[in-house]
Motif scaffolding. Structure first.
Motif, PDB file in Angstrom:
ATOM      1  N   GLU A 114      50.286  47.821  55.904  1.00  0.00           N
ATOM      2  CA  GLU A 114      48.826  47.726  56.024  1.00  0.00           C
ATOM      3  C   GLU A 114      48.195  47.670  54.626  1.00  0.00           C
ATOM      4  N   ILE A 115      48.752  48.454  53.710  1.00  0.00           N
ATOM      5  CA  ILE A 115      48.278  48.386  52.317  1.00  0.00           C
ATOM      6  C   ILE A 115      48.580  47.001  51.747  1.00  0.00           C
ATOM      7  N   HIS A 116      49.775  46.489  52.010  1.00  0.00           N
ATOM      8  CA  HIS A 116      50.150  45.153  51.515  1.00  0.00           C
ATOM      9  C   HIS A 116      49.154  44.099  51.998  1.00  0.00           C
ATOM     10  N   ARG A 117      48.826  44.116  53.285  1.00  0.00           N
ATOM     11  CA  ARG A 117      47.877  43.125  53.825  1.00  0.00           C
ATOM     12  C   ARG A 117      46.520  43.234  53.138  1.00  0.00           C
ATOM     13  N   ARG A 118      46.052  44.447  52.912  1.00  0.00           N
ATOM     14  CA  ARG A 118      44.734  44.636  52.297  1.00  0.00           C
ATOM     15  C   ARG A 118      44.751  44.247  50.818  1.00  0.00           C
ATOM     16  N   VAL A 119      45.848  44.561  50.153  1.00  0.00           N
ATOM     17  CA  VAL A 119      45.970  44.199  48.732  1.00  0.00           C
ATOM     18  C   VAL A 119      45.965  42.683  48.574  1.00  0.00           C
ATOM     19  N   ARG A 120      46.744  42.005  49.397  1.00  0.00           N
ATOM     20  CA  ARG A 120      46.830  40.540  49.214  1.00  0.00           C
ATOM     21  C   ARG A 120      45.543  39.863  49.638  1.00  0.00           C
ATOM     22  N   LYS A 121      44.875  40.409  50.675  1.00  0.00           N
ATOM     23  CA  LYS A 121      43.588  39.853  51.101  1.00  0.00           C
ATOM     24  C   LYS A 121      42.564  39.954  49.968  1.00  0.00           C
ATOM     25  N   ASN A 122      42.549  41.116  49.328  1.00  0.00           N
ATOM     26  CA  ASN A 122      41.654  41.333  48.198  1.00  0.00           C
ATOM     27  C   ASN A 122      41.938  40.323  47.086  1.00  0.00           C
ATOM     28  N   LEU A 123      43.206  40.085  46.795  1.00  0.00           N
ATOM     29  CA  LEU A 123      43.563  39.100  45.762  1.00  0.00           C
ATOM     30  C   LEU A 123      43.149  37.699  46.190  1.00  0.00           C
ATOM     31  N   GLN A 124      43.447  37.337  47.440  1.00  0.00           N
ATOM     32  CA  GLN A 124      43.134  35.986  47.925  1.00  0.00           C
ATOM     33  C   GLN A 124      41.636  35.700  47.801  1.00  0.00           C
ATOM     34  N   ASN A 125      40.820  36.719  47.981  1.00  0.00           N
ATOM     35  CA  ASN A 125      39.367  36.550  47.847  1.00  0.00           C
ATOM     36  C   ASN A 125      38.929  36.349  46.402  1.00  0.00           C
ATOM     37  N   LYS A 126      39.748  36.791  45.450  1.00  0.00           N
ATOM     38  CA  LYS A 126      39.340  36.739  44.037  1.00  0.00           C
ATOM     39  C   LYS A 126      39.987  35.621  43.245  1.00  0.00           C
ATOM     40  N   LEU A 127      41.081  35.052  43.764  1.00  0.00           N
ATOM     41  CA  LEU A 127      41.846  34.065  42.985  1.00  0.00           C
ATOM     42  C   LEU A 127      41.050  32.804  42.730  1.00  0.00           C
ATOM     43  N   LYS A 128      41.048  32.381  41.461  1.00  0.00           N
ATOM     44  CA  LYS A 128      40.412  31.123  41.077  1.00  0.00           C
ATOM     45  C   LYS A 128      41.201  30.520  39.935  1.00  0.00           C
ATOM     46  N   PRO A 129      41.195  29.175  39.813  1.00  0.00           N
ATOM     47  CA  PRO A 129      41.833  28.580  38.638  1.00  0.00           C
ATOM     48  C   PRO A 129      41.192  29.150  37.373  1.00  0.00           C
ATOM     49  N   ASP A 130      41.972  29.227  36.322  1.00  0.00           N
ATOM     50  CA  ASP A 130      41.559  29.705  35.003  1.00  0.00           C
ATOM     51  C   ASP A 130      41.472  31.220  34.870  1.00  0.00           C
ATOM     52  N   MET A 131      41.932  31.950  35.897  1.00  0.00           N
ATOM     53  CA  MET A 131      42.146  33.396  35.733  1.00  0.00           C
ATOM     54  C   MET A 131      43.430  33.579  34.933  1.00  0.00           C
ATOM     55  N   SER A 132      43.533  34.657  34.198  1.00  0.00           N
ATOM     56  CA  SER A 132      44.804  34.933  33.520  1.00  0.00           C
ATOM     57  C   SER A 132      45.750  35.609  34.513  1.00  0.00           C
ATOM     58  N   LEU A 133      47.043  35.432  34.297  1.00  0.00           N
ATOM     59  CA  LEU A 133      48.021  36.094  35.171  1.00  0.00           C
ATOM     60  C   LEU A 133      47.946  37.606  35.016  1.00  0.00           C
ATOM     61  N   THR A 134      47.544  38.073  33.841  1.00  0.00           N
ATOM     62  CA  THR A 134      47.359  39.517  33.656  1.00  0.00           C
ATOM     63  C   THR A 134      46.251  40.033  34.573  1.00  0.00           C
ATOM     64  N   ASP A 135      45.158  39.272  34.681  1.00  0.00           N
ATOM     65  CA  ASP A 135      44.092  39.678  35.618  1.00  0.00           C
ATOM     66  C   ASP A 135      44.606  39.658  37.056  1.00  0.00           C
TER      67      ASP A 135
END
Ligand code: HZT
Ligand code: MN
Ligand code: MN
Length: 425
Positions: A114-135
Motif C-alpha cells: 500500500e505504501i508502494h502504490r502511494r509512493v509511486r502514485k505521488n511520483l507519477q503525479n510529479k514526473l516531468k521532463p528536465d527533472m534531475s534523477l536526484t529529484d
C-alpha cells in the motif's frame, strides 16, 4: 487474471489521487501539445480545469490512515495449473482456519505494498521532463520514509531497520536496465526521449515489496512497454506452487518476442534480457537463492508454498544481454562471517552499515545522509574482502532501449496474491 481485486483502501484524501494514472505509466502530454483532458468546454469556450482540485500534500505515517492496522489485500489469482486445481478447494478451508499463522507476515507485505502504490502514485503525479534523477529518487525515498513513519534522521530509534526503504530507488535510463541510482553530485537530467525504469523497494519487518515500472513521455515506445508489461503479467500468471522456473521463462519469452517496436524507421523484435531474472525474497534478503528466468533455460527448480517472489521482466531493442559497467551506487552485505576489518575506517563504516541496513541493499547516498564522509577507500576495502557486494549498473548496448515491469507475489496455499498490484500496472 481470474478475479477482481478485493482491495478496498479506505477513501481518504491523501493528496495522491488527483490524477488518474494511465495504464502504461506514460506521462502526458508532449510539451507542445494541449491535453484535451485538462480542459473543460463551458459555453463553447475552453477553460483550464487544472486548479479545480486542491492538492493537499498529505504524506504521513500510513498507520494513521489504517487505524486498525489491517492493510488491503492484493489481487487474488487462482492457480491455473492442473496439479494445483484441488488446492483451491481443500486447501482453502484449511487455510482459512490456520490463517493466523502467517497473517502478520502477509499483513506486513500488504502494508509495504500500500505504501508502494502511494509512493509511486505521488511520483507519477510529479514526473516531468528536465527533472534531475536526484529529484526523482528524493521524491520516492522521502515519501517512503514518511509513509513508513521513520523519523527525520531516517530511522526508528527504538526498532532500527523495522520498516522503511527496502533497497535503493533504481532510475535506470535507456540502455541501462537496472541498478542505477544517482551518487552525490550526479547531474543527470530526465529527458523527454528517455525510457526510465523506476524500481522501488519498501520493507516492513524485513518483508520486502519489490516492484518496478517504466516511464516514457514519447508514445513511440508504447509497444516496447506493452511487450514488457504483458511479459511480466504472463510470468505472474504462470507462477504457482510446484511450477518449474524454466517453464515460466519460456512463457515470458514467447510473449515478449511476439511484439515489435518501430523506432526512427527501424523495426525491432522485442527481446528479453536473457541474463536478468526475477527472484525469491527472504526476510531482509532481496534475493533468496531462486532465479526466475526470462527465457527457457532448463532450470527444473520449482516454486514452493509460502514463498514470496519478485516477478520481473526486461525487454530490449538491443542484444538481449546486459553487462556490468559504470560507477557503482548499489551495495549489500554478503552472507557469512568475516574477520573484523583491519582498517579502522572500514570497521566504523561496517558498523554504520550493520546498524542501519543489516543485510538490506543500500547506496552511497544513504551513507552520505548518515554523515559518512570520504568513505570510498574503506568501502572498496570491504568489497575487496567480500564483506560487501557491489551491484553495478547493468546495461545493454549503447543506443538500445530497455523497459521493465515487476510485481511481488505471495504463494499462499490456496491462491497467489499479486500484492503490489495497483491501478497503474
Ligand atoms: C540486488 C541489489 C539491489 C536483486 C534484482 C533486482 C532490483 O539483479 C537474483 C536474481 C536490489 C535488488 C537486487 F540493490 N536484483 N530487483 N529489483 N534489482 S539482482 C538478482 O541482483 S539476484 C536477480
Ligand atoms: Mn526491483
Ligand atoms: Mn527484483
Amino acid at each position: 487474471m481470474s478475479e477482481a481485486r478485493s482491495n478496498s483502501a479506505p477513501v481518504v484524501d491523501n493528496g495522491l489521487t488527483e490524477k488518474t494514472a494511465t495504464s502504461k505509466t506514460q506521462i502526458e502530454p508532449k510539451p507542445t501539445e494541449k491535453n484535451v483532458s485538462d480542459v473543460e468546454v463551458i459555453d463553447g469556450a475552453k477553460k483550464k480545469n487544472k486548479k479545480k482540485k486542491k492538492k493537499t500534500n498529505n504524506i504521513k505515517n500510513i498507520e494513521l490512515l489504517y487505524p486498525d492496522l489491517k492493510f488491503p489485500e492484493g489481487e487474488w489469482m487462482d492457480y491455473h495449473q492442473d496439479q494445483n486445481l484441488q488446492r483451491t478447494t481443500d486447501e482453502e478451508k484449511r487455510y482459512l482456519a490456520r490463517d493466523q499463522d502467517h497473517a502478520e507476515r502477509w499483513n506486513d507485505m500488504r502494508k509495504g505494498s500500500e505504501i508502494h502504490r502511494r509512493v509511486r502514485k505521488n511520483l507519477q503525479n510529479k514526473l516531468k521532463p528536465d527533472m534531475s534523477l536526484t529529484d526523482v529518487v528524493n521524491v520516492v525515498e522521502n515519501a517512503t520514509r514518511k509513509f513508513t513513519g521513520v523519523d527525520e534522521n531516517g530511522d526508528h530509534k527504538d526498532r532500527p531497520k523495522s520498516q522503511g526503504i527496502g533497497f535503493p530507488t533504481g532510475v535506470s535510463l535507456n540502455h541501462c536496465a537496472a541498478h542505477f541510482t544517482p551518487n552525490a553530485g550526479d547531474q543527470t537530467i530526465l529527458r523527454y526521449e528517455d525510457v526510465m525504469k523506476v524500481d522501488i523497494g519498501v520493507q516492513v519487518n524485513g518483508y520486502i515489496v519489490d516492484s518496478a515500472f517504466t516511464v516514457t513521455f514519447d508514445s513511440k515506445y508504447d509497444n516496447l512497454l506493452t511487450a514488457v508489461k504483458e511479459a511480466t503479467n504472463t510470468g505472474v500468471r504462470e507462477s504457482g506452487i510446484d511450477v518449474r522456473l524454466t517453464d515460466i521463462g519460456e512463457a515470458i519469452q514467447e510473449v515478449m518476442e511476439s511484439y515489435e517496436v518501430e523506432l526512427n524507421g527501424k523495426t525491432y523484435q522485442v527481446k528479453p534480457c536473457r541474463n536478468l531474472c526475477g527472484h525469491n525474497i527472504g526476510p531482509y534478503k532481496i534475493h533468496g537463492g531462486k532465479s526466475v528466468p526470462l527465457v527457457k533455460n532448463g532450470d527444473q527448480t520449482k516454486m514452493e508454498e509460502g514463498e514470496h517472489f519478485a516477478i520481473e521482466t526486461f525487454g530490449t531493442t538491443g542484444r538481449g544481454y546486459v553487462i556490468s559497467g559504470g560507477e557503482v551506487s548499489h551495495y549489500a552485505k554478503n552472507e557469512g562471517s568475516f574477520p573484523t576489518p583491519a582498517l579502522s575506517k572500514a570497521k566504523s563504516l561496517l558498523k554504520t552499515i550493520d546498524d542501519n541496513f543489516g543485510t538490506l541493499p543500500w547506496c552511497r547516498r544513504y551513507l552520505d545522509r548518515l554523515g559518512e564522509e570520504k568513505y570510498l577507500f574503506a568501502l572498496n576495502s570491504l568489497v575487496k574482502h567480500g564483506v560487501v557486494e557491489e551491484y553495478p549498473p547493468l546495461s545493454d548496448i549503447q543506443g538500445s532501449y530497455t523497459a521493465q515491469y515487476e510485481h511481488t507475489i505471495l504463494l499462499h496455499p490456496h491462491k497467489k496474491e499479486v500484492v503490489s498490484r495497483g491501478e497503474d500496472y
